[in-house]
Design a protein around this motif. Structure first.
Motif, PDB file in Angstrom:
ATOM      1  N   GLY A 149       0.807  -1.209   0.000  1.00 48.24           N
ATOM      2  CA  GLY A 149       0.000   0.000   0.000  1.00 48.24           C
ATOM      3  C   GLY A 149       0.843   1.263   0.000  1.00 48.24           C
ATOM      4  N   VAL A 150       2.148   1.100   0.108  1.00 46.28           N
ATOM      5  CA  VAL A 150       3.079   2.216   0.244  1.00 46.28           C
ATOM      6  C   VAL A 150       2.490   3.212   1.261  1.00 46.28           C
ATOM      7  N   HIS A 151       2.159   2.656   2.436  1.00 46.97           N
ATOM      8  CA  HIS A 151       1.547   3.432   3.507  1.00 46.97           C
ATOM      9  C   HIS A 151       2.621   4.148   4.333  1.00 46.97           C
ATOM     10  N   LEU A 152       2.225   4.781   5.422  1.00 44.55           N
ATOM     11  CA  LEU A 152       3.158   5.565   6.237  1.00 44.55           C
ATOM     12  C   LEU A 152       4.326   4.727   6.756  1.00 44.55           C
ATOM     13  N   GLY A 153       4.072   3.493   7.124  1.00 42.08           N
ATOM     14  CA  GLY A 153       5.154   2.626   7.583  1.00 42.08           C
ATOM     15  C   GLY A 153       6.170   2.358   6.481  1.00 42.08           C
ATOM     16  N   HIS A 154       5.676   2.103   5.274  1.00 40.84           N
ATOM     17  CA  HIS A 154       6.577   1.897   4.140  1.00 40.84           C
ATOM     18  C   HIS A 154       7.370   3.163   3.843  1.00 40.84           C
ATOM     19  N   ARG A 155       6.701   4.288   3.938  1.00 42.96           N
ATOM     20  CA  ARG A 155       7.373   5.567   3.680  1.00 42.96           C
ATOM     21  C   ARG A 155       8.490   5.802   4.701  1.00 42.96           C
ATOM     22  N   ARG A 156       8.254   5.384   5.927  1.00 42.40           N
ATOM     23  CA  ARG A 156       9.289   5.514   6.960  1.00 42.40           C
ATOM     24  C   ARG A 156      10.464   4.582   6.655  1.00 42.40           C
ATOM     25  N   VAL A 157      10.187   3.401   6.171  1.00 49.65           N
ATOM     26  CA  VAL A 157      11.262   2.477   5.781  1.00 49.65           C
ATOM     27  C   VAL A 157      12.137   3.121   4.704  1.00 49.65           C
ATOM     28  N   ILE A 158      11.510   3.725   3.708  1.00 50.91           N
ATOM     29  CA  ILE A 158      12.260   4.371   2.627  1.00 50.91           C
ATOM     30  C   ILE A 158      13.058   5.548   3.183  1.00 50.91           C
ATOM     31  N   GLN A 159      12.456   6.350   4.055  1.00 56.45           N
ATOM     32  CA  GLN A 159      13.163   7.479   4.652  1.00 56.45           C
ATOM     33  C   GLN A 159      14.371   7.005   5.462  1.00 56.45           C
ATOM     34  N   THR A 160      14.197   5.946   6.225  1.00 52.72           N
ATOM     35  CA  THR A 160      15.295   5.394   7.013  1.00 52.72           C
ATOM     36  C   THR A 160      16.396   4.866   6.102  1.00 52.72           C
ATOM     37  N   LEU A 161      16.023   4.221   5.011  1.00 49.56           N
ATOM     38  CA  LEU A 161      17.012   3.736   4.053  1.00 49.56           C
ATOM     39  C   LEU A 161      17.813   4.900   3.486  1.00 49.56           C
ATOM     40  N   LYS A 162      17.122   5.984   3.149  1.00 49.65           N
ATOM     41  CA  LYS A 162      17.829   7.175   2.643  1.00 49.65           C
ATOM     42  C   LYS A 162      18.849   7.671   3.663  1.00 49.65           C
ATOM     43  N   GLU A 163      18.438   7.747   4.918  1.00 53.60           N
ATOM     44  CA  GLU A 163      19.310   8.247   5.982  1.00 53.60           C
ATOM     45  C   GLU A 163      20.492   7.314   6.220  1.00 53.60           C
ATOM     46  N   PHE A 164      20.286   6.049   6.058  1.00 50.45           N
ATOM     47  CA  PHE A 164      21.276   5.017   6.348  1.00 50.45           C
ATOM     48  C   PHE A 164      22.206   4.741   5.165  1.00 50.45           C
ATOM     49  N   SER A 165      21.822   5.181   3.975  1.00 48.55           N
ATOM     50  CA  SER A 165      22.487   4.747   2.742  1.00 48.55           C
ATOM     51  C   SER A 165      23.821   5.416   2.443  1.00 48.55           C
ATOM     52  N   ASP A 166      24.165   6.456   3.160  1.00 49.29           N
ATOM     53  CA  ASP A 166      25.408   7.186   2.877  1.00 49.29           C
ATOM     54  C   ASP A 166      25.489   7.646   1.425  1.00 49.29           C
ATOM     55  N   GLY A 167      24.344   8.006   0.853  1.00 50.77           N
ATOM     56  CA  GLY A 167      24.323   8.524  -0.512  1.00 50.77           C
ATOM     57  C   GLY A 167      24.327   7.473  -1.606  1.00 50.77           C
ATOM     58  N   LEU A 168      24.320   6.190  -1.237  1.00 54.41           N
ATOM     59  CA  LEU A 168      24.260   5.128  -2.250  1.00 54.41           C
ATOM     60  C   LEU A 168      22.910   5.156  -2.957  1.00 54.41           C
ATOM     61  N   PRO A 169      22.852   4.679  -4.191  1.00 50.89           N
ATOM     62  CA  PRO A 169      21.558   4.537  -4.860  1.00 50.89           C
ATOM     63  C   PRO A 169      20.661   3.584  -4.063  1.00 50.89           C
ATOM     64  N   LEU A 170      19.369   3.856  -4.087  1.00 49.15           N
ATOM     65  CA  LEU A 170      18.401   3.078  -3.317  1.00 49.15           C
ATOM     66  C   LEU A 170      17.623   2.126  -4.206  1.00 49.15           C
ATOM     67  N   LEU A 171      17.533   0.879  -3.781  1.00 51.39           N
ATOM     68  CA  LEU A 171      16.727  -0.130  -4.466  1.00 51.39           C
ATOM     69  C   LEU A 171      15.647  -0.618  -3.518  1.00 51.39           C
ATOM     70  N   ALA A 172      14.448  -0.817  -4.048  1.00 53.85           N
ATOM     71  CA  ALA A 172      13.367  -1.464  -3.315  1.00 53.85           C
ATOM     72  C   ALA A 172      13.041  -2.754  -4.060  1.00 53.85           C
ATOM     73  N   LEU A 173      13.094  -3.863  -3.355  1.00 56.44           N
ATOM     74  CA  LEU A 173      12.747  -5.167  -3.925  1.00 56.44           C
ATOM     75  C   LEU A 173      11.366  -5.539  -3.424  1.00 56.44           C
ATOM     76  N   THR A 174      10.467  -5.833  -4.363  1.00 58.68           N
ATOM     77  CA  THR A 174       9.122  -6.238  -4.007  1.00 58.68           C
ATOM     78  C   THR A 174       8.752  -7.484  -4.811  1.00 58.68           C
ATOM     79  N   PHE A 175       7.606  -8.036  -4.531  1.00 56.02           N
ATOM     80  CA  PHE A 175       7.210  -9.313  -5.128  1.00 56.02           C
ATOM     81  C   PHE A 175       5.847  -9.192  -5.803  1.00 56.02           C
ATOM     82  N   ASP A 176       5.695  -9.953  -6.876  1.00 52.88           N
ATOM     83  CA  ASP A 176       4.426 -10.029  -7.574  1.00 52.88           C
ATOM     84  C   ASP A 176       4.256 -11.435  -8.123  1.00 52.88           C
TER      85      ASP A 176
END
Length: 122
Positions: free
Chosen positions: A30-57
């Motif tokens: 649902g890319v809800h608030l919890g997911h958005r926080r995960v992405i924000q945390t990844l940005k903060e933790f990434s040290d400027g590395l490109p960000l990948l999200a792996l999902t399933f279908d």
């Protein structure tokens, strides 16, 4: 050429090229608030590395529990769009089927994540 059945949306060059990346894994159904926080945390933790999200279908529950699969909150195309809009550089959509479901946790890490992505942060 990869043996895995996945598609890449966004920066294609981040998969298979051995460029270092930061990765998060989830259904992001649902890319809800919890997911958005995960992405924000990844940005903060990434040290400027490109960000990948792996999902399933489809959602793994449809394969693991076919008579009781979880309904999609939003369509896959919208999930991809929202994740990219949040600043993820690429969304990898792995087809989740019976074969993929049989991977052990060790094989998921060593034969999938470490072979396909040059993880520096996960």
């Amino acid at each position: 050429m990869s043996d895995w059945d996945f598609s890449v949306h966004g920066r294609q060059d981040l998969v298979g090229s051995r460029l270092p990346v930061a990765l998060t894994v989830g259904n992001f159904d649902g890319v809800h608030l919890g997911h958005r926080r995960v992405i924000q945390t990844l940005k903060e933790f990434s040290d400027g590395l490109p960000l990948l999200a792996l999902t399933f279908d489809p959602h793994p529950s449809h394969v693991l529990f076919p008579s009781n699969g979880k309904p999609s909150v939003i369509p896959l195309s919208e999930r991809i769009h929202l994740l990219l809009e949040l600043g993820v550089d690429a969304v990898v959509v792995q087809r989740f089927d019976d074969t993929f479901a049989q991977l052990s946790a060790d094989d998921f890490i060593s034969k999938y994540l470490l072979q396909e992505f040059s993880l520096k942060k996960a």
